[in-house]
Design a protein around this motif. Structure first.
Motif, mmCIF file in Angstrom:
data_model
loop_
_atom_site.group_PDB
_atom_site.id
_atom_site.type_symbol
_atom_site.label_atom_id
_atom_site.label_comp_id
_atom_site.label_asym_id
_atom_site.label_seq_id
_atom_site.Cartn_x
_atom_site.Cartn_y
_atom_site.Cartn_z
ATOM 1 N N MET A 1 -29.013 131.024 62.252
ATOM 2 C CA MET A 1 -28.932 132.385 62.752
ATOM 3 C C MET A 1 -28.185 132.372 64.093
ATOM 4 S SD MET A 1 -31.900 135.105 62.880
ATOM 5 C CE MET A 1 -31.279 136.684 62.495
ATOM 6 N N SER A 2 -27.373 133.354 64.304
ATOM 7 C CA SER A 2 -26.514 133.390 65.489
ATOM 8 C C SER A 2 -27.226 133.869 66.745
ATOM 9 C CB SER A 2 -25.308 134.288 65.229
ATOM 10 O OG SER A 2 -25.719 135.646 65.179
ATOM 11 N N GLY A 3 -28.365 134.479 66.617
ATOM 12 C CA GLY A 3 -29.043 135.018 67.777
ATOM 13 C C GLY A 3 -28.473 136.357 68.227
ATOM 14 N N PHE A 4 -27.585 136.930 67.433
ATOM 15 C CA PHE A 4 -26.982 138.216 67.779
ATOM 16 C C PHE A 4 -27.940 139.337 67.422
ATOM 17 C CE2 PHE A 4 -24.353 141.949 66.702
ATOM 18 C CZ PHE A 4 -23.746 142.140 67.932
ATOM 19 N N ASP A 5 -28.249 140.172 68.404
ATOM 20 C CA ASP A 5 -29.104 141.329 68.202
ATOM 21 C C ASP A 5 -28.283 142.580 68.501
ATOM 22 O OD1 ASP A 5 -31.061 143.264 68.068
ATOM 23 O OD2 ASP A 5 -32.062 142.639 69.918
ATOM 24 N N PRO A 6 -27.907 143.350 67.480
ATOM 25 C CA PRO A 6 -27.053 144.513 67.688
ATOM 26 C C PRO A 6 -27.622 145.522 68.677
ATOM 27 C CG PRO A 6 -27.239 144.029 65.350
ATOM 28 C CD PRO A 6 -28.204 143.135 66.061
ATOM 29 N N GLU A 7 -28.914 145.739 68.668
ATOM 30 C CA GLU A 7 -29.515 146.724 69.572
ATOM 31 C C GLU A 7 -29.383 146.296 71.032
ATOM 32 O OE1 GLU A 7 -30.618 149.820 68.908
ATOM 33 O OE2 GLU A 7 -29.837 149.411 66.902
ATOM 34 N N SER A 8 -29.696 145.033 71.317
ATOM 35 C CA SER A 8 -29.596 144.591 72.709
ATOM 36 C C SER A 8 -28.132 144.458 73.136
ATOM 37 C CB SER A 8 -30.345 143.276 72.931
ATOM 38 O OG SER A 8 -29.741 142.231 72.227
ATOM 39 N N PHE A 9 -27.243 144.159 72.190
ATOM 40 C CA PHE A 9 -25.820 144.070 72.517
ATOM 41 C C PHE A 9 -25.301 145.380 73.103
ATOM 42 C CE2 PHE A 9 -21.414 144.877 71.289
ATOM 43 C CZ PHE A 9 -20.772 143.804 71.886
ATOM 44 N N LEU A 10 -25.695 146.476 72.514
ATOM 45 C CA LEU A 10 -25.232 147.789 72.964
ATOM 46 C C LEU A 10 -25.660 148.112 74.385
ATOM 47 C CD1 LEU A 10 -25.822 149.846 69.698
ATOM 48 C CD2 LEU A 10 -23.635 149.065 70.641
ATOM 49 N N GLN A 11 -26.669 147.420 74.883
ATOM 50 C CA GLN A 11 -27.171 147.706 76.219
ATOM 51 C C GLN A 11 -26.813 146.632 77.250
ATOM 52 O OE1 GLN A 11 -31.108 149.326 76.366
ATOM 53 N NE2 GLN A 11 -31.003 149.912 74.209
ATOM 54 N N ARG A 12 -26.144 145.575 76.813
ATOM 55 C CA ARG A 12 -25.769 144.509 77.746
ATOM 56 C C ARG A 12 -24.653 144.979 78.669
ATOM 57 N NH1 ARG A 12 -26.069 139.676 73.517
ATOM 58 N NH2 ARG A 12 -28.310 139.396 73.629
ATOM 59 N N ILE A 13 -24.724 144.551 79.911
ATOM 60 C CA ILE A 13 -23.749 144.932 80.927
ATOM 61 C C ILE A 13 -22.879 143.736 81.261
ATOM 62 C CG2 ILE A 13 -23.489 145.678 83.333
ATOM 63 C CD1 ILE A 13 -26.186 147.152 82.961
ATOM 64 N N THR A 14 -21.600 143.991 81.492
ATOM 65 C CA THR A 14 -20.697 142.960 81.978
ATOM 66 C C THR A 14 -19.965 143.509 83.194
ATOM 67 O OG1 THR A 14 -18.911 141.421 81.438
ATOM 68 C CG2 THR A 14 -18.752 143.629 80.495
ATOM 69 N N ASN A 15 -19.557 142.596 84.064
ATOM 70 C CA ASN A 15 -18.741 143.006 85.205
ATOM 71 C C ASN A 15 -17.417 142.245 85.225
ATOM 72 O OD1 ASN A 15 -19.494 140.477 86.014
ATOM 73 N ND2 ASN A 15 -20.631 141.123 87.818
ATOM 74 N N GLN A 16 -17.086 141.635 84.072
ATOM 75 C CA GLN A 16 -15.855 140.865 83.958
ATOM 76 C C GLN A 16 -14.759 141.711 83.316
ATOM 77 O OE1 GLN A 16 -16.692 137.303 81.797
ATOM 78 N NE2 GLN A 16 -18.325 136.656 83.177
ATOM 79 N N GLN A 17 -13.538 141.491 83.776
ATOM 80 C CA GLN A 17 -12.401 142.169 83.170
ATOM 81 C C GLN A 17 -12.060 141.444 81.873
ATOM 82 O OE1 GLN A 17 -8.842 142.196 85.541
ATOM 83 N NE2 GLN A 17 -7.901 143.787 84.310
ATOM 84 N N GLY A 18 -11.830 142.193 80.821
ATOM 85 C CA GLY A 18 -11.510 141.603 79.524
ATOM 86 C C GLY A 18 -10.013 141.525 79.291
ATOM 87 N N SER A 19 -9.622 140.557 78.488
ATOM 88 C CA SER A 19 -8.219 140.374 78.131
ATOM 89 C C SER A 19 -7.761 141.500 77.216
ATOM 90 C CB SER A 19 -8.032 139.036 77.409
ATOM 91 O OG SER A 19 -6.712 138.922 76.915
ATOM 92 N N THR A 20 -6.567 141.980 77.430
ATOM 93 C CA THR A 20 -5.965 142.988 76.548
ATOM 94 C C THR A 20 -4.821 142.389 75.739
ATOM 95 O OG1 THR A 20 -4.473 143.710 78.295
ATOM 96 C CG2 THR A 20 -6.588 144.893 78.077
ATOM 97 N N GLU A 21 -4.638 141.079 75.869
ATOM 98 C CA GLU A 21 -3.546 140.393 75.182
ATOM 99 C C GLU A 21 -4.027 139.893 73.828
ATOM 100 O OE1 GLU A 21 -0.653 136.496 75.782
ATOM 101 O OE2 GLU A 21 -2.348 136.795 77.108
ATOM 102 N N PHE A 22 -3.296 140.243 72.785
ATOM 103 C CA PHE A 22 -3.564 139.704 71.461
ATOM 104 C C PHE A 22 -2.548 138.601 71.205
ATOM 105 C CE2 PHE A 22 -2.831 139.377 66.923
ATOM 106 C CZ PHE A 22 -4.128 139.171 66.480
ATOM 107 N N VAL A 23 -3.028 137.418 70.929
ATOM 108 C CA VAL A 23 -2.148 136.282 70.688
ATOM 109 C C VAL A 23 -2.009 136.101 69.181
ATOM 110 C CG1 VAL A 23 -1.753 133.836 71.121
ATOM 111 C CG2 VAL A 23 -2.948 135.226 72.832
ATOM 112 N N ALA A 24 -0.844 136.434 68.657
ATOM 113 C CA ALA A 24 -0.594 136.325 67.224
ATOM 114 C C ALA A 24 -0.415 134.866 66.823
ATOM 115 C CB ALA A 24 0.663 137.114 66.849
ATOM 116 N N VAL A 25 -0.773 134.559 65.607
ATOM 117 C CA VAL A 25 -0.481 133.234 65.058
ATOM 118 C C VAL A 25 1.030 133.040 65.152
ATOM 119 C CG1 VAL A 25 -0.441 131.895 62.916
ATOM 120 C CG2 VAL A 25 -2.478 133.222 63.515
ATOM 121 N N PRO A 26 1.493 131.922 65.698
ATOM 122 C CA PRO A 26 2.938 131.702 65.827
ATOM 123 C C PRO A 26 3.643 131.695 64.470
ATOM 124 C CG PRO A 26 1.715 130.133 67.155
ATOM 125 C CD PRO A 26 0.717 130.844 66.295
ATOM 126 N N GLU A 27 4.905 132.106 64.480
ATOM 127 C CA GLU A 27 5.697 132.022 63.260
ATOM 128 C C GLU A 27 5.765 130.570 62.825
ATOM 129 O OE1 GLU A 27 9.416 133.938 64.413
ATOM 130 O OE2 GLU A 27 8.798 135.699 63.253
#
Length: 154
Positions: A1-27
């Motif tokens: 089991m992954s330990g992922f709880d959808p209900e608690s996830f929705l309430q978790r807080i972060t103060n980190q900036q997230g990446s907006t870059e999508f790295v595609a699989v190279p040709e």
């Protein structure tokens, strides 16, 4: 089991900036297998079209792809625009569903007289060529061709 709880996830807080870059699989050329199939309906100027979307999972035995993308699992999608009969079956007439049937051919599944359904494509290895397209400034990886294992022409 992954330990992922959808209900608690929705309430978790972060103060980190997230990446907006999508790295595609190279040709390039990869060994891969279809890991997932989904059906969808796309709206076009000529009306709704049925599609099947294959998600190819790329083998990364040496870990080089993970180093480039930062992901342990790398996938690329391939969309098949389906030509169907009035009864909702795949249309196997000349010129119908050629992209799907080329993949079936590469997987050894395009055989007259042998029962087949799309789920049989899951997990069967093939060699794929990945190319890029750009839309709205983002790079997307696409499957250009699929060939039997060991037959990829570079």
């Amino acid at each position: 089991m992954s330990g992922f709880d959808p209900e608690s996830f929705l309430q978790r807080i972060t103060n980190q900036q997230g990446s907006t870059e999508f790295v595609a699989v190279p040709e390039g050329y990869y060994r891969a297998a279809i890991a997932d199939l989904k059906m969808d309906v796309a709206s076009t100027k000529d009306g709704d079209r049925n599609t099947m979307i294959a998600t190819w999972s790329i083998d990364d035995l040496d870990g080089e792809l993970e180093k480039m993308t930062g992901r342990s699992r790398n996938t690329v999608r391939q969309t098949f625009w389906l030509d169907l009969t009035e009864e909702g079956q795949l249309n196997m007439a000349k010129g119908r569903n050629p992209r799907l049937n080329l993949v079936r051919e590469a997987l050894g599944q395009n055989v007259a007289g042998r029962d087949w359904n799309p789920l049989q494509m899951l997990g069967v290895p093939a060699d794929i060529e990945v190319t890029h397209s750009i839309s709205d400034g983002r790079t997307f990886a696409n499957v250009r061709q699929v060939l039997p294992v060991g037959e990829l022409v570079k």
